[in-house]
Every structure is written in structure tokens, then in C-alpha cells.
Design an enzyme around this catalytic site. Structure first.
Site, mmCIF file in Angstrom:
data_model
loop_
_atom_site.group_PDB
_atom_site.id
_atom_site.type_symbol
_atom_site.label_atom_id
_atom_site.label_comp_id
_atom_site.label_asym_id
_atom_site.label_seq_id
_atom_site.Cartn_x
_atom_site.Cartn_y
_atom_site.Cartn_z
ATOM 1 N N ASP A 96 -0.131 5.114 0.988
ATOM 2 C CA ASP A 96 -0.324 6.072 2.077
ATOM 3 C C ASP A 96 -0.428 5.376 3.426
ATOM 4 O O ASP A 96 -1.108 4.357 3.570
ATOM 5 C CB ASP A 96 -1.581 6.907 1.824
ATOM 6 C CG ASP A 96 -1.411 7.821 0.621
ATOM 7 O OD1 ASP A 96 -0.427 8.571 0.595
ATOM 8 O OD2 ASP A 96 -2.246 7.759 -0.292
ATOM 9 N N ASP B 165 0.866 -1.170 0.000
ATOM 10 C CA ASP B 165 0.000 0.000 0.000
ATOM 11 C C ASP B 165 0.909 1.228 0.000
ATOM 12 O O ASP B 165 2.096 1.131 0.328
ATOM 13 C CB ASP B 165 -0.899 -0.026 1.241
ATOM 14 C CG ASP B 165 -1.885 1.127 1.273
ATOM 15 O OD1 ASP B 165 -2.332 1.554 0.196
ATOM 16 O OD2 ASP B 165 -2.197 1.604 2.374
#
Length: 367
Positions: free
Chosen positions: A76, A74
């Protein structure tokens, strides 16, 4: 770019809840499912939903003769911190020892650069309503035309969603990939580069080394030593073959943000030499489970292992549906998995549990 457009774009960039997202791209095949409520789906239903979806083209790899680990990241609140800087939650977790307003100011500065470079360098003002899951998704429409003299400002790109406009979008994707490969330094003057470097160092200090630590760890998952890496130029990185090691590794980014801002984030946060443009996926419309399925198609074979690293519920459930190990990142100061702190030994323990590996956590054979 006026303030109303900036606010709308910023809201899209940091949207995490797929159920709340507004699907605006007109090129999305209607048969691609929105697999976001997968906690309510049984495995058979999940596989049935995925089986008839058109494959997003990507560079497949022969994995039959060697071991490989595919790390799916991922963006953020995992490789970088941005949303928690903007809303102050990162600083709040430290109980008053960090200046909340300073963190918010840092986040706004990054937001400004992300939007500015997305628009000025990567066509985002033109294509923000036509998000695709990856740069290769419309490759079949690219006829290979020489684009050196192509007028992107006056080619009439937009609706309707026909093959002509898909070709125009594919042209833009090709140029975006080429610019990504060159790096931001080729498009910025020295003053802007200095400001960018200052902001990066300021952010890394404020976050106690989160950014530099995450980058070093990404180098480790790439099979590269971060000490020797400092002596290797970006051009030389492309000459280092993963076949020189017993165990190949690859980093894939699957982010819920729009594709172009996510590419710009990789450039701004110095991740572009570790994550190739073709390995960046936007799950904005299709959901992370669908992206994970496409990644698995690209890297088939019994010798391939997958490991998902992120902070969100969606990637956790998608990893569970794929029976892949998931490592949850927690940015709180007492978080067990965070940067600095996460190690390859921790990651190996997770993968060994899932894949029943016979290797030991202290072995360096897989590096």
C-alpha cells in the site's frame, strides 16, 4: 457479511502501526519476537532476537553460480494506492486539482472487491483470525491429501490450536495458492471482469498512471521487457527462466496487511504474474524485520543483493538493520521517488552505494 464485520476487517487490512495491532491468530509460535521498535535496538540485540526463531518454510534457491537482486516491496502506497484514496490524502496533495470525493469513492469500490473476493474465493471469513506470515508457514502439517471433494464448510476448522486444525488451515493455504496461480478470471463472470477492468482503468487515470507505471517497473525488476511482455500469455510467463540472463531478479512482497487480502490485492491490481504466491509475506504479527530475515535465509550467498522499496518507517528501519538499501516512495506530486518517475537507474545507484558495485548506472548487463 454484515457491516460490523466489514468495518473490522477493513480496519485490519489497512493497519500500519504494529504497536496498535491486535494479534488474533492462535497459531503464532510464541518465540517469534515483535521486532517493531527496532530503532531502539542495537544490531547485536536484533540478531540475537532473530537467531532462535523457527524458520518459516519457503522455496530456497541456489544462488552460488549467478548474481541475483531480490527486490522487497511494500504494497500500500507503494505498488498501489489505496489508503490515501480512502482518506483523501492523495487528492489533497494536489492542491484542489483532483476531486477528493471521487478518489474516496474509487477507494471504497476497491475495498468492497477486496473483502468480497477474500471471503467468497479465499476462505477469509473462516481464517481471518488465523493470519500466517506466508502460505508456506504450515506446509509441514499438509499431508498431501486430495482436496477435490473436501468439505471446507463443514470440517470443523477453528480452535483449539492443535495439529488437526493446523492441518486444516494448511489445506486452505494450499487451495489458496492454487487459486492464486489460476488468476481471478477463472472465478469471475464476464460482467464482473468488465467492472473490474473499468475500475482499474478509472483508478489508473485518476492517479496519473501510478498503477500501470508501477506494474511496468515491476516487470523491469523481474528482468522482463514490458513491451514484449504484452505479447506473452500468463501461461508462457512460467516458461521464462531467469537463468536465461546473466543476472537473476526476484520480487518479494512484505506487507503489514493480513495475508489473504494482500494476495487478493495482487490479483486485483494485476501483479500476480510478477509476484508469486510463495513470495508474499504478511508482517502483521511478526514485524517486517523478521520477514526480511526469512527472505535472506531463502536467498543466501555473496552474489545476492537486496533492495527494499516502500513508503513506511518500519521497512526503512528494518532495511537499515539488515544493511540493505532502502528507497522511500512518496506519493505527493513533487515526490522524488514515485510512480511514474522511479527508474532502474535510480535503484541501481542506491544498490551500488550500499554494495560498492563496480557496475555503472547506465549498463544493461544486469538486466
Amino acid at each position: 457479511m454484515n457491516d460490523s464485520v466489514s468495518s473490522d476487517t477493513a480496519a485490519k487490512m489497512f493497519q500500519l502501526g504494529k504497536d496498535e495491532a491486535t494479534v488474533r491468530g492462535c497459531f503464532r509460535p510464541s518465540c517469534i519476537p515483535m521486532l517493531t521498535n527496532i530503532e531502539h535496538m542495537d544490531p547485536l540485540s536484533i540478531q540475537t532476537s532473530l537467531i532462535d526463531c523457527p524458520k518459516v518454510k519457503g522455496s530456497g534457491q541456489d544462488t552460488s553460480d549467478h548474481k541475483m537482486t531480490v527486490y522487497i516491496w511494500d504494497m500500500d502506497e507503494t505498488l498501489i494506492l489505496l489508503k490515501s484514496l480512502l482518506n483523501g490524502t492523495f487528492a489533497m496533495a494536489f492542491g484542489g486539482s483532483k476531486d477528493i470525493e471521487k478518489g474516496k469513492s474509487i477507494g471504497r469500490s476497491w475495498e468492497k472487491y477486496i473483502l468480497q473476493f477474500s471471503d467468497e474465493i479465499f476462505f477469509y471469513e473462516q481464517i481471518e483470525n488465523y493470519n500466517e506470515p506466508c502460505l508456506d508457514s504450515l506446509r509441514e502439517f499438509d499431508d498431501g491429501r486430495d482436496l477435490s471433494e473436501y468439505d471446507f464448510k463443514n470440517d470443523g476448522f477453528g480452535s483449539p490450536c492443535d495439529d488437526i486444525n493446523k492441518r486444516k488451515l494448511a489445506y486452505r493455504h494450499r487451495v489458496i495458492a492454487q487459486k492464486y496461480a489460476k488468476g481471478l478470471n477463472n472465478f469471475l463472470d464476464q460482467e464482473m471482469i468488465t467492472q473490474w477492468e473499468h475500475l482499474y482503468n478509472l483508478t489508473d487515470t485518476y492517479t496519473d498512471g501510478w498503477f500501470s507505471s508501477a506494474r511496468i517497473f515491476l516487470q523491469e525488476t523481474s528482468g522482463r521487457n514490458h513491451m514484449s511482455d504484452q505479447l506473452i500469455s500468463p501461461e508462457q510467463h512460467g516458461l521464462i527462466s531467469a537463468t536465461d540472463t546473466k543476472h537473476q531478479n526476484v520480487n518479494i512482497l512484505v506487507t503489514s496487511g493480513s495475508l489473504v487480502p494482500s494476495l487478493v490485492k495482487c490479483l486485483l491490481f494485476r501483479l500476480d504474474d510478477l509476484i508469486e504466491a510463495q513470495n508474499i509475506y504478511s508482517s502483521w504479527e511478526v514485524g517486517k524485520l523478521q520477514c526480511f530475515s526469512w527472505v535472506k535465509e531463502r536467498f543466501p550467498g555473496a552474489n545476492v543483493q537486496f533492495c527494499v522499496i516502500g513508503d513506511g518507517f518500519e521497512e526503512c528501519k528494518a532495511a537499515e538493520a539488515m544493511t540493505w538499501p532502502f528507497i522511500r516512495i512518496d506519493p505527493r506530486p513533487d515526490g522524488f521517488h514515485r510512480f511514474p518517475g522511479l527508474t532502474m537507474q535510480m535503484v541501481k545507484r542506491y544498490t551500488e552505494v550500499i554494495y560498492n558495485s563496480n557496475t555503472t548506472t547506465g549498463s544493461d548487463d544486469d538486466q
